[in-house]
Write a protein that holds these residues in place. Sequence first.
Motif, PDB file in Angstrom:
ATOM      1  N   ARG A 220       0.835  -1.202   0.000  1.00 18.35           N
ATOM      2  CA  ARG A 220       0.000   0.000   0.000  1.00 18.35           C
ATOM      3  C   ARG A 220       0.869   1.251   0.000  1.00 18.35           C
ATOM      4  O   ARG A 220       1.852   1.334   0.732  1.00 18.35           O
ATOM      5  N   GLN A 221       0.495   2.231  -0.812  1.00 28.88           N
ATOM      6  CA  GLN A 221       1.285   3.442  -0.955  1.00 28.88           C
ATOM      7  C   GLN A 221       1.387   4.224   0.345  1.00 28.88           C
ATOM      8  O   GLN A 221       2.373   4.927   0.580  1.00 28.88           O
ATOM      9  N   GLU A 222       0.347   4.113   1.195  1.00 31.35           N
ATOM     10  CA  GLU A 222       0.357   4.893   2.428  1.00 31.35           C
ATOM     11  C   GLU A 222       1.329   4.334   3.473  1.00 31.35           C
ATOM     12  O   GLU A 222       1.630   4.985   4.465  1.00 31.35           O
ATOM     13  N   GLN A 223       1.801   3.099   3.248  1.00 31.41           N
ATOM     14  CA  GLN A 223       2.782   2.530   4.160  1.00 31.41           C
ATOM     15  C   GLN A 223       4.142   3.185   3.922  1.00 31.41           C
ATOM     16  O   GLN A 223       4.622   3.254   2.788  1.00 31.41           O
ATOM     17  N   ARG A 224       4.758   3.658   4.989  1.00 32.01           N
ATOM     18  CA  ARG A 224       6.053   4.340   4.878  1.00 32.01           C
ATOM     19  C   ARG A 224       7.174   3.438   5.374  1.00 32.01           C
ATOM     20  O   ARG A 224       7.015   2.686   6.321  1.00 32.01           O
ATOM     21  N   SER A 225       8.303   3.536   4.724  1.00 31.96           N
ATOM     22  CA  SER A 225       9.449   2.761   5.148  1.00 31.96           C
ATOM     23  C   SER A 225      10.724   3.513   4.787  1.00 31.96           C
ATOM     24  O   SER A 225      10.856   4.027   3.669  1.00 31.96           O
ATOM     25  N   PRO A 226      11.680   3.589   5.707  1.00 30.32           N
ATOM     26  CA  PRO A 226      12.970   4.237   5.384  1.00 30.32           C
ATOM     27  C   PRO A 226      13.845   3.363   4.488  1.00 30.32           C
ATOM     28  O   PRO A 226      14.896   3.800   4.038  1.00 30.32           O
ATOM     29  N   PHE A 227      13.408   2.134   4.247  1.00 29.20           N
ATOM     30  CA  PHE A 227      14.210   1.204   3.449  1.00 29.20           C
ATOM     31  C   PHE A 227      13.480   0.827   2.161  1.00 29.20           C
ATOM     32  O   PHE A 227      13.479  -0.318   1.753  1.00 29.20           O
ATOM     33  N   TRP A 228      12.846   1.810   1.516  1.00 29.37           N
ATOM     34  CA  TRP A 228      12.035   1.532   0.325  1.00 29.37           C
ATOM     35  C   TRP A 228      12.944   1.181  -0.849  1.00 29.37           C
ATOM     36  O   TRP A 228      13.517   2.048  -1.486  1.00 29.37           O
ATOM     37  N   ARG A 229      13.098  -0.118  -1.108  1.00 27.88           N
ATOM     38  CA  ARG A 229      13.939  -0.588  -2.215  1.00 27.88           C
ATOM     39  C   ARG A 229      13.237  -1.733  -2.946  1.00 27.88           C
ATOM     40  O   ARG A 229      13.478  -2.915  -2.675  1.00 27.88           O
ATOM     41  N   PRO A 230      12.351  -1.389  -3.885  1.00 26.45           N
ATOM     42  CA  PRO A 230      11.678  -2.447  -4.657  1.00 26.45           C
ATOM     43  C   PRO A 230      12.650  -3.392  -5.346  1.00 26.45           C
ATOM     44  O   PRO A 230      12.364  -4.584  -5.489  1.00 26.45           O
ATOM     45  N   ASP A 231      13.813  -2.877  -5.786  1.00 28.16           N
ATOM     46  CA  ASP A 231      14.776  -3.749  -6.460  1.00 28.16           C
ATOM     47  C   ASP A 231      15.332  -4.807  -5.516  1.00 28.16           C
ATOM     48  O   ASP A 231      15.604  -5.940  -5.917  1.00 28.16           O
ATOM     49  N   TRP A 232      15.490  -4.453  -4.224  1.00 24.90           N
ATOM     50  CA  TRP A 232      15.943  -5.448  -3.252  1.00 24.90           C
ATOM     51  C   TRP A 232      14.872  -6.511  -3.049  1.00 24.90           C
ATOM     52  O   TRP A 232      15.170  -7.710  -3.014  1.00 24.90           O
ATOM     53  N   ARG A 233      13.642  -6.068  -2.883  1.00 25.93           N
ATOM     54  CA  ARG A 233      12.537  -7.003  -2.676  1.00 25.93           C
ATOM     55  C   ARG A 233      12.386  -7.945  -3.879  1.00 25.93           C
ATOM     56  O   ARG A 233      12.252  -9.160  -3.729  1.00 25.93           O
ATOM     57  N   MET A 234      12.404  -7.368  -5.084  1.00 22.79           N
ATOM     58  CA  MET A 234      12.289  -8.175  -6.299  1.00 22.79           C
ATOM     59  C   MET A 234      13.437  -9.173  -6.412  1.00 22.79           C
ATOM     60  O   MET A 234      13.241 -10.322  -6.837  1.00 22.79           O
ATOM     61  N   SER A 235      14.626  -8.759  -6.029  1.00 22.57           N
ATOM     62  CA  SER A 235      15.791  -9.644  -6.108  1.00 22.57           C
ATOM     63  C   SER A 235      15.689 -10.798  -5.125  1.00 22.57           C
ATOM     64  O   SER A 235      16.080 -11.935  -5.440  1.00 22.57           O
ATOM     65  N   MET A 236      15.183 -10.531  -3.916  1.00 21.79           N
ATOM     66  CA  MET A 236      15.014 -11.598  -2.926  1.00 21.79           C
ATOM     67  C   MET A 236      13.995 -12.628  -3.402  1.00 21.79           C
ATOM     68  O   MET A 236      14.215 -13.846  -3.271  1.00 21.79           O
ATOM     69  N   VAL A 237      12.890 -12.145  -3.942  1.00 23.38           N
ATOM     70  CA  VAL A 237      11.875 -13.062  -4.470  1.00 23.38           C
ATOM     71  C   VAL A 237      12.453 -13.879  -5.619  1.00 23.38           C
ATOM     72  O   VAL A 237      12.240 -15.094  -5.718  1.00 23.38           O
ATOM     73  N   ALA A 238      13.212 -13.202  -6.498  1.00 24.99           N
ATOM     74  CA  ALA A 238      13.815 -13.899  -7.631  1.00 24.99           C
ATOM     75  C   ALA A 238      14.828 -14.941  -7.168  1.00 24.99           C
ATOM     76  O   ALA A 238      14.871 -16.058  -7.693  1.00 24.99           O
ATOM     77  N   GLU A 239      15.666 -14.593  -6.186  1.00 28.43           N
ATOM     78  CA  GLU A 239      16.665 -15.537  -5.680  1.00 28.43           C
ATOM     79  C   GLU A 239      15.990 -16.771  -5.083  1.00 28.43           C
ATOM     80  O   GLU A 239      16.425 -17.914  -5.327  1.00 28.43           O
ATOM     81  N   ALA A 240      14.921 -16.559  -4.316  1.00 28.93           N
ATOM     82  CA  ALA A 240      14.185 -17.689  -3.746  1.00 28.93           C
ATOM     83  C   ALA A 240      13.561 -18.534  -4.849  1.00 28.93           C
ATOM     84  O   ALA A 240      13.595 -19.772  -4.801  1.00 28.93           O
ATOM     85  N   SER A 241      12.988 -17.887  -5.855  1.00 29.12           N
ATOM     86  CA  SER A 241      12.350 -18.606  -6.960  1.00 29.12           C
ATOM     87  C   SER A 241      13.368 -19.410  -7.759  1.00 29.12           C
ATOM     88  O   SER A 241      13.109 -20.552  -8.148  1.00 29.12           O
ATOM     89  N   VAL A 242      14.532 -18.810  -8.008  1.00 31.34           N
ATOM     90  CA  VAL A 242      15.578 -19.499  -8.774  1.00 31.34           C
ATOM     91  C   VAL A 242      16.067 -20.741  -8.029  1.00 31.34           C
ATOM     92  O   VAL A 242      16.240 -21.811  -8.625  1.00 31.34           O
ATOM     93  N   ARG A 243      16.295 -20.613  -6.737  1.00 32.46           N
ATOM     94  CA  ARG A 243      16.746 -21.776  -5.953  1.00 32.46           C
ATOM     95  C   ARG A 243      15.700 -22.885  -5.985  1.00 32.46           C
ATOM     96  O   ARG A 243      16.027 -24.067  -6.141  1.00 32.46           O
ATOM     97  N   HIS A 244      14.449 -22.495  -5.812  1.00 27.30           N
ATOM     98  CA  HIS A 244      13.336 -23.447  -5.817  1.00 27.30           C
ATOM     99  C   HIS A 244      13.242 -24.150  -7.172  1.00 27.30           C
ATOM    100  O   HIS A 244      13.141 -25.387  -7.246  1.00 27.30           O
ATOM    101  N   TRP A 245      13.308 -23.382  -8.246  1.00 25.08           N
ATOM    102  CA  TRP A 245      13.200 -23.925  -9.603  1.00 25.08           C
ATOM    103  C   TRP A 245      14.384 -24.847  -9.920  1.00 25.08           C
ATOM    104  O   TRP A 245      14.208 -25.917 -10.508  1.00 25.08           O
ATOM    105  N   THR A 246      15.582 -24.448  -9.510  1.00 22.56           N
ATOM    106  CA  THR A 246      16.790 -25.196  -9.848  1.00 22.56           C
ATOM    107  C   THR A 246      16.781 -26.597  -9.240  1.00 22.56           C
ATOM    108  O   THR A 246      17.136 -27.582  -9.907  1.00 22.56           O
ATOM    109  N   VAL A 247      16.355 -26.702  -7.987  1.00 17.61           N
ATOM    110  CA  VAL A 247      16.322 -28.022  -7.344  1.00 17.61           C
ATOM    111  C   VAL A 247      15.253 -28.898  -7.984  1.00 17.61           C
ATOM    112  O   VAL A 247      15.451 -30.105  -8.182  1.00 17.61           O
ATOM    113  N   ALA A 248      14.118 -28.300  -8.341  1.00 17.56           N
ATOM    114  CA  ALA A 248      13.069 -29.055  -9.029  1.00 17.56           C
ATOM    115  C   ALA A 248      13.557 -29.515 -10.400  1.00 17.56           C
ATOM    116  O   ALA A 248      13.268 -30.640 -10.838  1.00 17.56           O
ATOM    117  N   PHE A 249      14.320 -28.673 -11.083  1.00 18.97           N
ATOM    118  CA  PHE A 249      14.843 -29.020 -12.406  1.00 18.97           C
ATOM    119  C   PHE A 249      15.790 -30.210 -12.316  1.00 18.97           C
ATOM    120  O   PHE A 249      15.773 -31.095 -13.173  1.00 18.97           O
TER     121      PHE A 249
END
Length: 238
Positions: free
Chosen positions: A157-186
């Motif tokens: 939500r836009q009204e939520q404030r955070s001093p650590f607003w880094r969408p690129d960090w969040r996206m990277s963490m999700v991607a890293e988790a997804s890659v690890r998950h996918w790799t073991v399944a592969f």
Amino acid sequence: MPASFGGGVLCLIDRNGSFPSACSAVPLVPNKLLHTGPLDAFDKTKAGIYQIDIPEWDYPGMPHPLGRLVERPDDQGRVWVTTPHIKQLERLYRDGHLAAPVTIHDSWTGKANESLFKPFYTAAREARSELVQAGGEPYKSYKTRLSIALRLLWPKRQEQRSPFWRPDWRMSMVAEASVRHWTVAFKAVQEGHTLIALRNVDAAIFWTPPGTYRIGTGFGEVKAKFIPRGEFIPEGDD
């Protein structure tokens, strides 16, 4: 389940702490991202976000390595991905699973740091090892607070404030988790196991129990459950 699948049971794999586990070595840019535009090749010393063509993928029995990102291309058929997915696609090309290297049409990058969230990962792992045995409300509170801490990098939500607003960090963490998950399944699919479904970052359904997972309660390990095949209805795979 279709009748052709027959009776018996399926193996449900559930990964522990996918997001905090990914924090152990996720490539991030500590400082401001700089617009670096089109790139001839991926620079291993850099991290960030990249606009790429969606690679063709036709490996039998395995969903696309970019997961649901392939469902949201722009008008030119391109998507924005973060460093973990770029590195994954580079590996797949080197191993002969992709016909062409990744084409980077645009980018925002900076010097890569893979240890930025290592202290967070270490603290979260130690807390889990203490609380998972106790269970109950303390463990539920731990999981909730952990989720909130990571979500503050990119609040819903836009009204939520955070001093650590880094969408690129969040996206990277999700991607890293997804890659690890996918790799073991592969790896399991390559060994001959049948993958029925692959959820976002923490669950997979197999026809038979694969040996590519580590069973346990720690980060990166999994819980394995067996469910009657007639009781499982697959949803859209990730």
